[in-house]
Motif scaffolding. Structure first.
Motif, PDB file in Angstrom:
ATOM      1  N   LEU A  23      16.483  12.389   8.754  1.00 25.69           N
ATOM      2  CA  LEU A  23      15.760  11.143   9.032  1.00 25.69           C
ATOM      3  C   LEU A  23      14.466  11.078   8.234  1.00 25.69           C
ATOM      4  O   LEU A  23      14.136  10.044   7.652  1.00 25.69           O
ATOM      5  N   LYS A  24      13.736  12.172   8.183  1.00 25.94           N
ATOM      6  CA  LYS A  24      12.474  12.196   7.448  1.00 25.94           C
ATOM      7  C   LYS A  24      12.725  11.932   5.965  1.00 25.94           C
ATOM      8  O   LYS A  24      12.012  11.146   5.337  1.00 25.94           O
ATOM      9  N   GLN A  25      13.746  12.571   5.399  1.00 24.15           N
ATOM     10  CA  GLN A  25      14.059  12.361   3.986  1.00 24.15           C
ATOM     11  C   GLN A  25      14.410  10.904   3.712  1.00 24.15           C
ATOM     12  O   GLN A  25      13.961  10.322   2.725  1.00 24.15           O
ATOM     13  N   ARG A  26      15.204  10.315   4.571  1.00 21.00           N
ATOM     14  CA  ARG A  26      15.619   8.916   4.382  1.00 21.00           C
ATOM     15  C   ARG A  26      14.427   7.965   4.520  1.00 21.00           C
ATOM     16  O   ARG A  26      14.280   7.023   3.751  1.00 21.00           O
ATOM     17  N   LEU A  27      13.575   8.222   5.512  1.00 21.53           N
ATOM     18  CA  LEU A  27      12.406   7.359   5.705  1.00 21.53           C
ATOM     19  C   LEU A  27      11.425   7.490   4.539  1.00 21.53           C
ATOM     20  O   LEU A  27      10.832   6.496   4.109  1.00 21.53           O
ATOM     21  N   MET A  28      11.276   8.696   4.003  1.00 18.44           N
ATOM     22  CA  MET A  28      10.412   8.886   2.834  1.00 18.44           C
ATOM     23  C   MET A  28      10.985   8.135   1.632  1.00 18.44           C
ATOM     24  O   MET A  28      10.237   7.538   0.858  1.00 18.44           O
ATOM     25  N   ALA A  29      12.307   8.153   1.488  1.00 16.82           N
ATOM     26  CA  ALA A  29      12.944   7.415   0.390  1.00 16.82           C
ATOM     27  C   ALA A  29      12.709   5.911   0.536  1.00 16.82           C
ATOM     28  O   ALA A  29      12.444   5.212  -0.447  1.00 16.82           O
ATOM     29  N   VAL A  30      12.775   5.426   1.764  1.00 15.35           N
ATOM     30  CA  VAL A  30      12.534   4.004   2.015  1.00 15.35           C
ATOM     31  C   VAL A  30      11.080   3.650   1.679  1.00 15.35           C
ATOM     32  O   VAL A  30      10.808   2.622   1.049  1.00 15.35           O
ATOM     33  N   LEU A  31      10.142   4.509   2.070  1.00 11.76           N
ATOM     34  CA  LEU A  31       8.733   4.267   1.753  1.00 11.76           C
ATOM     35  C   LEU A  31       8.500   4.277   0.243  1.00 11.76           C
ATOM     36  O   LEU A  31       7.778   3.430  -0.292  1.00 11.76           O
ATOM     37  N   ALA A  38       7.136  -3.110  -5.046  1.00 12.48           N
ATOM     38  CA  ALA A  38       5.929  -3.887  -4.759  1.00 12.48           C
ATOM     39  C   ALA A  38       5.916  -5.299  -5.339  1.00 12.48           C
ATOM     40  O   ALA A  38       5.051  -5.657  -6.116  1.00 12.48           O
ATOM     41  N   GLY A  39       6.877  -6.117  -4.939  1.00 14.63           N
ATOM     42  CA  GLY A  39       6.934  -7.508  -5.388  1.00 14.63           C
ATOM     43  C   GLY A  39       5.786  -8.311  -4.806  1.00 14.63           C
ATOM     44  O   GLY A  39       5.106  -9.037  -5.512  1.00 14.63           O
ATOM     45  N   GLY A  40       5.580  -8.205  -3.542  1.00 13.32           N
ATOM     46  CA  GLY A  40       4.476  -8.870  -2.866  1.00 13.32           C
ATOM     47  C   GLY A  40       3.768  -7.848  -2.014  1.00 13.32           C
ATOM     48  O   GLY A  40       4.384  -7.209  -1.181  1.00 13.32           O
ATOM     49  N   ILE A  41       2.502  -7.701  -2.226  1.00  9.88           N
ATOM     50  CA  ILE A  41       1.740  -6.655  -1.538  1.00  9.88           C
ATOM     51  C   ILE A  41       1.870  -6.778  -0.026  1.00  9.88           C
ATOM     52  O   ILE A  41       2.088  -5.783   0.655  1.00  9.88           O
ATOM     53  N   SER A  42       1.796  -7.978   0.509  1.00 11.95           N
ATOM     54  CA  SER A  42       1.876  -8.120   1.963  1.00 11.95           C
ATOM     55  C   SER A  42       3.262  -7.740   2.469  1.00 11.95           C
ATOM     56  O   SER A  42       3.386  -7.145   3.543  1.00 11.95           O
ATOM     57  N   GLN A  43       4.316  -8.041   1.710  1.00 10.58           N
ATOM     58  CA  GLN A  43       5.668  -7.674   2.120  1.00 10.58           C
ATOM     59  C   GLN A  43       5.856  -6.164   2.085  1.00 10.58           C
ATOM     60  O   GLN A  43       6.464  -5.588   2.971  1.00 10.58           O
ATOM     61  N   VAL A  44       5.338  -5.526   1.057  1.00 10.88           N
ATOM     62  CA  VAL A  44       5.454  -4.074   0.942  1.00 10.88           C
ATOM     63  C   VAL A  44       4.675  -3.400   2.056  1.00 10.88           C
ATOM     64  O   VAL A  44       5.152  -2.444   2.677  1.00 10.88           O
ATOM     65  N   THR A  45       3.488  -3.896   2.327  1.00 11.21           N
ATOM     66  CA  THR A  45       2.667  -3.326   3.392  1.00 11.21           C
ATOM     67  C   THR A  45       3.375  -3.454   4.734  1.00 11.21           C
ATOM     68  O   THR A  45       3.415  -2.503   5.516  1.00 11.21           O
ATOM     69  N   ASP A  46       3.968  -4.613   4.997  1.00  5.28           N
ATOM     70  CA  ASP A  46       4.692  -4.839   6.243  1.00  5.28           C
ATOM     71  C   ASP A  46       5.897  -3.907   6.340  1.00  5.28           C
ATOM     72  O   ASP A  46       6.136  -3.286   7.379  1.00  5.28           O
ATOM     73  N   PHE A  47       6.655  -3.786   5.253  1.00  4.16           N
ATOM     74  CA  PHE A  47       7.832  -2.931   5.227  1.00  4.16           C
ATOM     75  C   PHE A  47       7.442  -1.470   5.456  1.00  4.16           C
ATOM     76  O   PHE A  47       8.051  -0.771   6.263  1.00  4.16           O
ATOM     77  N   ALA A  48       6.431  -1.006   4.752  1.00  2.00           N
ATOM     78  CA  ALA A  48       5.974   0.372   4.895  1.00  2.00           C
ATOM     79  C   ALA A  48       5.461   0.619   6.308  1.00  2.00           C
ATOM     80  O   ALA A  48       5.721   1.674   6.896  1.00  2.00           O
ATOM     81  N   SER A  49       4.746  -0.349   6.853  1.00  2.00           N
ATOM     82  CA  SER A  49       4.217  -0.225   8.209  1.00  2.00           C
ATOM     83  C   SER A  49       5.357  -0.072   9.219  1.00  2.00           C
ATOM     84  O   SER A  49       5.279   0.747  10.141  1.00  2.00           O
ATOM     85  N   LYS A  50       6.421  -0.835   9.030  1.00  2.00           N
ATOM     86  CA  LYS A  50       7.568  -0.744   9.942  1.00  2.00           C
ATOM     87  C   LYS A  50       8.268   0.603   9.811  1.00  2.00           C
ATOM     88  O   LYS A  50       8.695   1.182  10.814  1.00  2.00           O
ATOM     89  N   ALA A  51       8.382   1.119   8.592  1.00  2.35           N
ATOM     90  CA  ALA A  51       9.003   2.426   8.387  1.00  2.35           C
ATOM     91  C   ALA A  51       8.172   3.527   9.060  1.00  2.35           C
ATOM     92  O   ALA A  51       8.714   4.425   9.709  1.00  2.35           O
TER      93      ALA A  51
END
Length: 68
Positions: A23-31, A38-51
């Motif tokens: 799980l940790k490896q997969r979540l790190m890959a997602v991050l 980084a298409g849109g900073i706010s989208q990336v920040t939101d995605f990373a925050s959820k991960a």
């Protein structure tokens, strides 16, 4: 997409059958993917925050890419 499916499959297992290392490896890959995409900073920040939120709920400590 494979990483997300792997994460979903692992989360659906009973807690004592989960593989925290996987799980940790997969979540790190997602991050990492979020950082690269980084298409849109706010989208990336939101995605990373959820991960990160998901990892916290699973009891897995993640470091952001580039963090010591």
């Amino acid at each position: 997409m494979i990483d997300l499916e792997d994460i979903e499959t692992e989360i659906q297992k009973p807690e004592n059958d989960r593989n925290p290392k996987k799980l940790k490896q997969r979540l790190m890959a997602v991050l990492a993917a979020a950082g690269v995409a980084a298409g849109g900073i706010s989208q990336v920040t939101d995605f990373a925050s959820k991960a990160i939120d998901l990892s916290n709920k699973l009891g897995i400590e993640l470091q952001l890419p580039g963090s010591p």
